[in-house]
Design a protein around this motif. Structure first.
Motif, PDB file in Angstrom:
ATOM      1  N   THR A  79       0.838  -1.205   0.000  1.00  0.00           N
ATOM      2  CA  THR A  79       0.000   0.000   0.000  1.00  0.00           C
ATOM      3  C   THR A  79       0.866   1.245   0.000  1.00  0.00           C
ATOM      4  OG1 THR A  79      -1.775  -1.146   1.187  1.00  0.00           O
ATOM      5  CG2 THR A  79      -1.781   1.270   1.257  1.00  0.00           C
ATOM      6  N   GLU A 197      -3.384  -5.711  14.709  1.00  0.00           N
ATOM      7  CA  GLU A 197      -3.614  -4.905  13.510  1.00  0.00           C
ATOM      8  C   GLU A 197      -3.509  -5.756  12.252  1.00  0.00           C
ATOM      9  OE1 GLU A 197      -4.174  -1.297  11.258  1.00  0.00           O
ATOM     10  OE2 GLU A 197      -4.356  -1.667  13.417  1.00  0.00           O
ATOM     11  N   ARG A 199      -4.045  -8.933  11.977  1.00  0.00           N
ATOM     12  CA  ARG A 199      -5.203  -9.827  11.890  1.00  0.00           C
ATOM     13  C   ARG A 199      -6.409  -9.094  11.324  1.00  0.00           C
ATOM     14  NH1 ARG A 199      -4.334 -12.767  17.798  1.00  0.00           N
ATOM     15  NH2 ARG A 199      -2.822 -14.329  17.076  1.00  0.00           N
ATOM     16  N   CYS A 200      -6.582  -7.836  11.718  1.00  0.00           N
ATOM     17  CA  CYS A 200      -7.682  -7.038  11.148  1.00  0.00           C
ATOM     18  C   CYS A 200      -7.501  -6.867   9.645  1.00  0.00           C
ATOM     19  CB  CYS A 200      -7.725  -5.664  11.821  1.00  0.00           C
ATOM     20  SG  CYS A 200      -8.330  -5.690  13.520  1.00  0.00           S
ATOM     21  N   ARG A 201      -6.269  -6.602   9.233  1.00  0.00           N
ATOM     22  CA  ARG A 201      -5.991  -6.442   7.801  1.00  0.00           C
ATOM     23  C   ARG A 201      -6.178  -7.752   7.051  1.00  0.00           C
ATOM     24  NH1 ARG A 201      -0.455  -2.785   8.551  1.00  0.00           N
ATOM     25  NH2 ARG A 201      -1.494  -0.992   9.520  1.00  0.00           N
ATOM     26  N   ARG A 203      -8.356 -10.116   7.785  1.00  0.00           N
ATOM     27  CA  ARG A 203      -9.797 -10.312   7.606  1.00  0.00           C
ATOM     28  C   ARG A 203     -10.357  -9.368   6.550  1.00  0.00           C
ATOM     29  NH1 ARG A 203      -9.369 -10.832  13.345  1.00  0.00           N
ATOM     30  NH2 ARG A 203      -9.947  -8.640  13.639  1.00  0.00           N
ATOM     31  N   GLN A 204      -9.885  -8.134   6.566  1.00  0.00           N
ATOM     32  CA  GLN A 204     -10.370  -7.167   5.570  1.00  0.00           C
ATOM     33  C   GLN A 204      -9.986  -7.595   4.158  1.00  0.00           C
ATOM     34  OE1 GLN A 204      -9.096  -3.142   6.250  1.00  0.00           O
ATOM     35  NE2 GLN A 204      -9.838  -2.415   4.268  1.00  0.00           N
ATOM     36  N   ARG A 205      -8.750  -8.042   3.990  1.00  0.00           N
ATOM     37  CA  ARG A 205      -8.300  -8.490   2.670  1.00  0.00           C
ATOM     38  C   ARG A 205      -9.088  -9.704   2.206  1.00  0.00           C
ATOM     39  NH1 ARG A 205      -2.128 -10.147   2.027  1.00  0.00           N
ATOM     40  NH2 ARG A 205      -1.783  -7.932   2.437  1.00  0.00           N
ATOM     41  N   GLU A 206      -9.395 -10.605   3.133  1.00  0.00           N
ATOM     42  CA  GLU A 206     -10.153 -11.803   2.770  1.00  0.00           C
ATOM     43  C   GLU A 206     -11.563 -11.434   2.339  1.00  0.00           C
ATOM     44  OE1 GLU A 206     -10.233 -15.565   1.691  1.00  0.00           O
ATOM     45  OE2 GLU A 206      -8.479 -14.680   2.651  1.00  0.00           O
ATOM     46  N   ARG A 207     -12.141 -10.414   2.979  1.00  0.00           N
ATOM     47  CA  ARG A 207     -13.478  -9.958   2.569  1.00  0.00           C
ATOM     48  C   ARG A 207     -13.434  -9.316   1.187  1.00  0.00           C
ATOM     49  NH1 ARG A 207     -13.701  -8.006   7.957  1.00  0.00           N
ATOM     50  NH2 ARG A 207     -13.192  -5.915   7.196  1.00  0.00           N
ATOM     51  N   GLU A 208     -12.404  -8.517   0.963  1.00  0.00           N
ATOM     52  CA  GLU A 208     -12.325  -7.768  -0.293  1.00  0.00           C
ATOM     53  C   GLU A 208     -11.821  -8.621  -1.448  1.00  0.00           C
ATOM     54  OE1 GLU A 208      -9.797  -4.526   0.738  1.00  0.00           O
ATOM     55  OE2 GLU A 208     -11.362  -3.446   1.860  1.00  0.00           O
ATOM     56  N   ASN A 213      -5.066 -14.303   0.523  1.00  0.00           N
ATOM     57  CA  ASN A 213      -4.090 -14.481   1.603  1.00  0.00           C
ATOM     58  C   ASN A 213      -3.440 -15.862   1.496  1.00  0.00           C
ATOM     59  OD1 ASN A 213      -4.479 -11.986   3.171  1.00  0.00           O
ATOM     60  ND2 ASN A 213      -6.538 -12.789   3.529  1.00  0.00           N
TER      61      ASN A 213
END
Length: 273
Positions: A79, A197, A199-201, A203-208, A213
């Motif tokens: 990013t 942090e 882990r949050c990223r 999960r977000q990447r897996e959703r998007e 991953n």
């Protein structure tokens, strides 16, 4: 299959011989060329522009800057690199970007990357291929032309950290021996973030982007102890070997991270002045 591994073994032996010869040549070169670069050797970007006086002093005038953004998975490297590229180009600074391999055309790098994703692959298999990939880069890397920034998203340091922590026979030693032949970085930043942090990223990447991953990414949840150990090892190596400055991205907006990276380079500029 036998022919493949026989040829691979032969190539690695040849590469090892090459690294020995080049390391010896580097050792015999004047200290200014053989020493490990420190943060004072860093290039310099202030507000997204090249500082001409520092560029002329820290590297030959006929080449641009090579900047490393290093860090473990989910630290925010890709990013940051994307946004650095956008910002530099907006300011009229030519940019080229490469990820992992210094040369995008490296023919060994994608094979090594595929193999590391195979759960049945051994450490020596993957380590040997990545070593060969880094040696290929050392022979073929062409510095960017004057006025251009080469942004490098991770490099051989990750291979060194991983196989040092895992205790792979021979690979860390060969990488260290080959280090004098690798292209130098004019500046380096090591990105990190907390496990929570990351882990949050994850999960977000897996959703998007479902399925994007890989095993290394999932390690922040599946084996956080080993992941943290490797992160610390990579951070230490990056600081010691290429003078990387640590930037923590935990809970921070992208613009704030970008501002800190600019500040790092500006601070280096003042120290070199």
């Amino acid at each position: 299959m036998y022919d493949f591994f026989a040829k691979l073994e032969s190539a690695i032996c040849e590469a090892d011989g090459l690294s020995r010869r080049l390391a010896q040549q580097a050792h015999e070169t004047a200290g200014a060329h053989a020493r490990t670069p420190s943060r004072r050797d860093s290039p310099l970007l202030a507000d997204g522009t090249l500082l001409a006086a520092d560029c002329a002093r820290s590297a030959p005038a006929n080449r641009g800057r090579v900047v490393l953004i290093e860090g473990m998975d989910l630290a925010g490297k890709s990013t940051l690199v994307r946004n650095l590229q956008v910002e530099l180009e907006r300011r009229g600074v030519p940019v080229r970007v490469s990820r992992n391999a210094l040369c995008p055309e490296n023919p060994i790098a994608p094979i090594a990357d595929d193999l590391r994703r195979d759960p049945a692959a051994g450490l020596l298999e993957t380590g040997a291929l990545f070593l060969a990939s880094h040696l290929w880069d050392a022979r073929h890397f062409v510095p960017p032309p004057s006025g251009t920034i080469h942004l490098q998203d991770s490099c051989w340091l990750r291979t060194l950290a991983y196989h040092t922590v895992r205790g792979t026979p021979g690979i860390p030693e060969l990488l260290r021996r080959a280090m004098p032949t690798f292209p130098r970085f004019d500046a380096a930043v090591f990105l990190t973030a907390s496990i929570a942090e990351r882990r949050c990223r994850l999960r977000q990447r897996e959703r998007e982007r479902p399925g994007s991953n890989d095993r290394g990414d999932h390690a922040v949840s599946d084996d956080s102890h080993s992941f943290t150990r490797l992160n610390h090892a990579l951070g230490r190596l990056a600081k010691r070997m290429v003078g990387a400055v640590r930037v923590d991205t935990t809970g921070r907006r992208l613009n704030n991270v970008l501002a800190e990276v600019w500040a790092v380079f500006s601070r280096s500029s003042r120290e070199d002045a």
